[in-house]
Design a protein around this motif. Structure first.
Motif, PDB file in Angstrom:
ATOM      1  N   PRO B 114     -19.239  78.641  11.845  1.00  0.00           N
ATOM      2  CA  PRO B 114     -19.884  78.144  13.067  1.00  0.00           C
ATOM      3  C   PRO B 114     -19.150  76.955  13.666  1.00  0.00           C
ATOM      4  O   PRO B 114     -19.045  76.845  14.891  1.00  0.00           O
ATOM      5  CB  PRO B 114     -21.279  77.716  12.595  1.00  0.00           C
ATOM      6  N   ALA B 115     -18.624  76.085  12.830  1.00  0.00           N
ATOM      7  CA  ALA B 115     -17.939  74.897  13.352  1.00  0.00           C
ATOM      8  C   ALA B 115     -16.673  75.311  14.100  1.00  0.00           C
ATOM      9  O   ALA B 115     -16.394  74.837  15.205  1.00  0.00           O
ATOM     10  CB  ALA B 115     -17.593  73.944  12.208  1.00  0.00           C
ATOM     11  N   ALA B 117     -16.109  78.187  15.419  1.00  0.00           N
ATOM     12  CA  ALA B 117     -16.540  78.890  16.623  1.00  0.00           C
ATOM     13  C   ALA B 117     -16.859  77.900  17.731  1.00  0.00           C
ATOM     14  O   ALA B 117     -16.441  78.057  18.886  1.00  0.00           O
ATOM     15  CB  ALA B 117     -17.766  79.748  16.310  1.00  0.00           C
ATOM     16  N   GLN B 118     -17.571  76.843  17.353  1.00  0.00           N
ATOM     17  CA  GLN B 118     -17.952  75.836  18.331  1.00  0.00           C
ATOM     18  C   GLN B 118     -16.716  75.178  18.946  1.00  0.00           C
ATOM     19  O   GLN B 118     -16.635  74.977  20.163  1.00  0.00           O
ATOM     20  CB  GLN B 118     -18.831  74.783  17.636  1.00  0.00           C
ATOM     21  N   VAL B 121     -15.137  77.598  21.383  1.00  0.00           N
ATOM     22  CA  VAL B 121     -15.919  77.744  22.608  1.00  0.00           C
ATOM     23  C   VAL B 121     -15.725  76.522  23.507  1.00  0.00           C
ATOM     24  O   VAL B 121     -15.510  76.648  24.717  1.00  0.00           O
ATOM     25  CB  VAL B 121     -17.414  77.951  22.286  1.00  0.00           C
ATOM     26  N   GLU B 122     -15.759  75.362  22.901  1.00  0.00           N
ATOM     27  CA  GLU B 122     -15.588  74.164  23.716  1.00  0.00           C
ATOM     28  C   GLU B 122     -14.194  74.086  24.330  1.00  0.00           C
ATOM     29  O   GLU B 122     -14.035  73.702  25.489  1.00  0.00           O
ATOM     30  CB  GLU B 122     -15.887  72.913  22.875  1.00  0.00           C
ATOM     31  N   VAL B 145     -22.515  81.610  16.613  1.00  0.00           N
ATOM     32  CA  VAL B 145     -22.468  80.581  17.645  1.00  0.00           C
ATOM     33  C   VAL B 145     -23.382  81.027  18.776  1.00  0.00           C
ATOM     34  O   VAL B 145     -23.501  82.222  19.050  1.00  0.00           O
ATOM     35  CB  VAL B 145     -21.019  80.366  18.147  1.00  0.00           C
ATOM     36  N   ASP B 146     -24.035  80.079  19.393  1.00  0.00           N
ATOM     37  CA  ASP B 146     -24.975  80.410  20.460  1.00  0.00           C
ATOM     38  C   ASP B 146     -24.279  80.346  21.810  1.00  0.00           C
ATOM     39  O   ASP B 146     -23.802  79.297  22.228  1.00  0.00           O
ATOM     40  CB  ASP B 146     -26.145  79.420  20.423  1.00  0.00           C
ATOM     41  N   LEU B 147     -24.226  81.472  22.493  1.00  0.00           N
ATOM     42  CA  LEU B 147     -23.539  81.522  23.773  1.00  0.00           C
ATOM     43  C   LEU B 147     -24.512  81.670  24.927  1.00  0.00           C
ATOM     44  O   LEU B 147     -24.128  81.965  26.046  1.00  0.00           O
ATOM     45  CB  LEU B 147     -22.566  82.711  23.786  1.00  0.00           C
TER      46      LEU B 147
END
Lengths: 344, 344
Positions: B114-115, B117-118, B121-122, B145-147
């Motif tokens: 998740p990290a 992924a974050q 995404v950023e 990850v929440d999109l």
DNA sequence: GTCAAGTGAGAAAAGGTTTTCTCAGCTATC
DNA sequence: GATAGCTGAGAAAACCTTTTCTCACTTGAC
């Protein structure tokens, strides 16, 4: 400071440094300097600006930043390896090395189409990539596009580079030595090498290294990169009246898979009667073979990592010695040779 | 007009629209309008500017353009499919659909982290991507990850999407029907389904479709996604005293490969005695199996193409009906069922 | 000969950021 | 008490395009 936070990101567009400046009651210059730890300013102001920026969720616009700095924190990966068998590990290594530096990677699969390649290269240049990494599926083939006169740095990984460029490749000779020495250590002196087409550079390099270690007289069977060639090679070796090998070094994992299956069908036990070693460590083949395949890994992820760091260095203006860098391979011991309980 | 052409691209940096304007003896506004076919201007001027721009090798800076237009002509592809078995065809389709529109693709492999992924995404948002496509390796799993609250459009392809989003997936039930109907057409009524773990959504969907066509009483063997499970399933089927099947529908190509190898080892001929059909059309497995595998292709490239066009439509502000779109699978006939000389 | 309409082209602003320059106010020094 | 040096902060330019606005000039009509 007590403002309502607009968690939607503002009604129109993103939060800019102007918003930070306004919220902190300062100018955008000061805001910029505070956030980048540059310029002169009271520590208290700096901290306050940073805090406010974090609170309102400010993130700098990379386009604007790139326009000014002439760095886009973006690189392009060009590949003609459609299946992605070699490209994916390389990509993983690049990404792994560069994500910490904030660099993102454009992946462009160009097949063998020069026009498509040209389009992708131009698109990348328009987007001001900081550099390009070219990768492929053969060490001795060029990508169908000329990258030698671009005004961004280019690094070649697992494909033939232009003269005077930086190229990373696996050390296939060393990889072959690992395999052959392992077979020798297990007492398999009656070796044979079953490999791909002789016109592949890496095939010749592996075969030469094999002969140097195993003995110049040891046989090499050139063929194609398929399981069925492994079957055929076994048929040829066992049907003739010649010496029966007890160690088979294969040019890739698919051939090795074919060889092992063919041996089993003849009632020859692997590894008790014959040891087999592959090349590529293509998990999906190597791990599913019965018994699982001892094979040579080209460390493509590490290769990608180094290519990534190198293109980054060049983009930052650091100078890099041109030339071909050979990265060592690694022997992955599974069960197709025996010796897997020895430790290595 | 008679100036020396600087083919090196200028001593410092790229050629800008200022250079075009200077070379043509006009202002940059006019140059811009000429090149973009906007504004009012004499046809002759327009042509001349275009010609000069081409001559000196001008290419607009996508960063500057993007800053103004708020379109970066860039999208992000997020995947947790490390092997790339599913991602690569999807990627190829996306790229294929979007290259004509000048859109490039950031590939971000995020594993299950998740990290990471974050971070990716950023980075993509900072770079002002026009949209994001999320893809994976399971239809019933979310990316870590929440999109759902990004202010760029998100499309899901071959992974579970957020509620209210646009999701593309294969129609596994229809794919299973294709396989079963093909077996039935060849007269293989004593069918069995050897597949993966029952907790996979697509496993259940395929199994249900199989039962509906072949008959609710027909057996289904759930297991794992490996060749060795194929071997074990055959052992189970042939060692018991029960009915011997003459048509085996496998949950993926690896299982099918194991099944076929196991049958051959027992002296059972494929396809003369038993027909086998796989799922995935993973070339490397399907084509190397002996005999080559008849299998169901999920048309992932087409899926990628549609996902690409959809995210582009959303980025351009066109509205798209949310919901799950199931794309049809296709039966690829090789030789493991017989019938390959029939035409289809 | 005047006026309206139309034509070709340039000036300027905008987009978001960083960096250089300038400036006002303060402290320390003699 | 004057001056040199320092400190904190803002104004403005720069990066490269696109777009809107403005303006000078030409043409045609009355």
């Amino acid at each position: 400071m007590e403002e309502l936070l607009d968690t939607t990101g503002g009604k129109r567009g993103r939060i800019t440094i102007h918003d930070v400046a306004a919220a902190a009651g300062i100018s955008i210059s000061t805001a910029s300097k505070a956030l980048n730890d540059t310029g002169r300013m009271g520590l208290e102001t700096r901290e306050r600006v940073k805090r406010i920026a974090a609170e309102i969720g400010y993130r700098p616009n990379a386009l604007a930043r790139g326009l000014l700095s002439k760095r886009s924190f973006t690189i392009g990966l060009l590949t003609n390896d459609t299946y992605g068998r070699f490209t994916l590990p390389v990509m993983a290594g690049i990404s792994d090395a560069l994500v910490d530096h904030g660099v993102s990677v454009f992946l462009c699969a160009i097949e063998e189409d020069p026009a498509l390649a040209q389009i992708h290269v131009e698109a990348m240049l328009d987007k001001q990539v900081d550099g390009i990494i070219a990768t492929g599926k053969r060490l001795d083939r060029r990508l169908p596009v000329d990258l030698s006169n671009l005004n961004v740095p280019v690094v070649y990984a697992f494909t033939e580079g232009a003269p005077g460029s930086v190229t990373f490749r696996s050390d296939d000779a060393q990889g072959a030595r690992l395999a052959v020495e392992w077979l020798a250590k297990l007492g398999r002196k009656r070796m044979v090498h079953v490999t791909g087409p002789e016109n592949f550079f890496s095939v010749r390099e592996r075969a030469d290294a094999y002969r140097r270690v195993a003995g110049e007289e040891r046989p090499v069977l050139f063929g194609v990169w398929s399981e069925s060639w492994g079957h055929e090679a076994v048929a040829r070796l066992w049907s003739g009246g010649g010496e029966r090998p007890n160690g088979i070094f294969c040019g890739n994992d698919q051939i090795a898979r074919g060889v092992i299956d063919a041996l089993r069908e003849r009632g020859i036990r692997v590894p008790q009667d014959v040891s087999v070693v592959g090349f590529d460590n293509w998990e999906i083949v190597a791990a599913q073979t019965r018994p699982p395949l001892t094979t040579v890994d080209m460390e493509l992820k590490e290769l990608g990592r180094q290519a990534g760091l190198t293109v980054l260095a060049l983009a930052e203006g650091r100078s890099v010695e041109p030339g071909i860098r050979k990265l060592p391979c690694r022997l992955v011991v599974r069960q197709s040779c025996g010796g897997d309980t020895l430790g290595i």
